[in-house]
Design a protein around this motif. Structure first.
Motif, mmCIF file in Angstrom:
data_model
loop_
_atom_site.group_PDB
_atom_site.id
_atom_site.type_symbol
_atom_site.label_atom_id
_atom_site.label_comp_id
_atom_site.label_asym_id
_atom_site.label_seq_id
_atom_site.Cartn_x
_atom_site.Cartn_y
_atom_site.Cartn_z
ATOM 1 N N ARG A 125 -45.499 1.619 31.061
ATOM 2 C CA ARG A 125 -46.874 1.858 31.292
ATOM 3 C C ARG A 125 -47.443 2.285 29.734
ATOM 4 O O ARG A 125 -47.605 3.450 29.430
ATOM 5 C CB ARG A 125 -47.130 3.322 32.129
ATOM 6 N N GLN A 152 -44.752 6.664 41.525
ATOM 7 C CA GLN A 152 -45.287 8.083 40.913
ATOM 8 C C GLN A 152 -45.883 7.902 39.719
ATOM 9 O O GLN A 152 -46.963 8.312 39.365
ATOM 10 C CB GLN A 152 -44.022 8.913 40.533
ATOM 11 N N PHE A 153 -45.425 6.914 38.847
ATOM 12 C CA PHE A 153 -46.251 6.542 37.517
ATOM 13 C C PHE A 153 -46.831 5.155 37.852
ATOM 14 O O PHE A 153 -46.209 4.181 37.327
ATOM 15 C CB PHE A 153 -44.978 6.541 36.459
ATOM 16 N N TYR A 157 -51.397 5.044 34.532
ATOM 17 C CA TYR A 157 -50.586 5.986 33.566
ATOM 18 C C TYR A 157 -51.049 5.387 32.091
ATOM 19 O O TYR A 157 -50.606 6.063 31.063
ATOM 20 C CB TYR A 157 -49.107 6.222 33.594
#
Ligand code: SHN
Ligand code: NAI
Length: 221
Positions: A125, A152-153, A157
């Protein structure tokens, strides 16, 4: 239950491959995956293989790689910084190992023990890299854990890490007092900045940061 792992304790590093000469032996599906990540890292890639996977052919047609249409020979490894043995013949991959000098980086796709590096599953990311390895115990698990982390990411990000980088530079350049500098750097990682980035409230986030930078106290504290 096994209490201690018998696998190798690897030393994880981030390798600078920009402009480095890398040779990949074999031109199949696995070779293509390794070539793609080498090119993303800015390496200069040569592939040695009698036959090329269609995605590698496309890279070759676009001048992204050099291709020698032939079987492996020891001289192919001359001057290589990094070597990947990715043929479907274990005996050829073993021969590559035999011909590799001890100072060269070597990844053998079917023999982690004879390699001096292995490749983790990687999530990027922007400047954030998350690399997952199982030391070869189960490469599919490394991929699965990485895939799970994509939720989650999420994509925001990338913007978040870019913001953190420029904010950190601003703090390091403008804040002289060491205690205050440490306080602001810690505050940058509070969830507010992440949440505002996630919600796309970029102007609000930047204003909050400037406020904190100038006043020294976060408004939410
Ligand atoms: C040791 C290592 C050496 C190396 O390649 O560096 C190695 C070795 C082997 N992989 C095998 C199989 C598979 N590998 C994958 C996938 C990946 N393999 C990768 C790395 C590594 N693989 C290194 C250890 C990494 C670690 O554990 O930390 C990833 C993470 C990175 C990358 O390749 O770029 C990439 C995911 C990329 C991504 O998508 O994120 C899949 C799943 C799939 O393809 O979807 C399968 C099928 C399922 C399964 O078998 O688990 C086999 C058996 C071959 C056979 O059956 O003959 C061997 C040989 C052996 O085990 O000896
Ligand atoms: N490390 C990893 O992530 C994984 C490793 N593997 C291993 O990787 C090996 C390769 O898999 P694929 O790419 O799917 O096979 P593939 O059959 O698609 O490709 C093999 C390539 O090697 C080339 N080759 C054969 N002999 C050669 C020689 N003497 N010199 C140069 N090139 C030669 C062929 O022309 C072909 O391009 C498998 O045998 C398997 O053991 C498989 C899956 C994942």
């Amino acid at each position: 239950m096994c209490e201690t792992s018998t696998t190798m304790t690897y030393y994880p590093i981030m390798l600078q491959l920009k402009g480095k000469y890398c040779v990949v032996i074999g031109g199949g599906k696995v070779a293509n995956r390794k070539v793609t990540s080498l090119l993303n890292a800015g390496a200069i890639v040569t592939v040695i293989s009698p036959v090329l996977h269609e995605k590698l052919q496309e890279k070759w047609r676009n001048d992204l790689i050099t291709w020698f249409q032939k079987s492996f020979e020891a001289s192919d490894l001359e001057d290589a910084f990094c070597i990947i043995a990715a043929t479907n013949h274990p005996a050829v991959n073993a021969k590559v190992k035999e011909c590799t000098m001890s100072h060269q980086l070597l990844n053998i796709v079917d023999d982690a023990v004879s390699s001096n590096f292995i490749v983790p599953a990687t999530l990027r990311r922007g400047d954030l890299t998350i690399a997952v390895s199982t030391a070869g115990a189960n490469p599919g698990l490394a991929k699965k854990v990485k895939d799970d982390l994509t939720l989650q990411f999420d994509d925001y990000y990338e913007e978040y890490v870019a913001f953190l980088q420029s904010a950190r530079t601003e703090v390091l350049t403008n804040v002289i007092d060491e205690i205050r500098k440490k306080q602001i750097l810690e505050a940058l990682l509070l969830p507010e900045f992440l949440t505002l980035t996630k919600e796309g409230k970029i102007a609000e986030r930047d204003k909050l940061f400037q406020h904190y930078l100038q006043r020294g106290i976060a408004p939410w504290q």
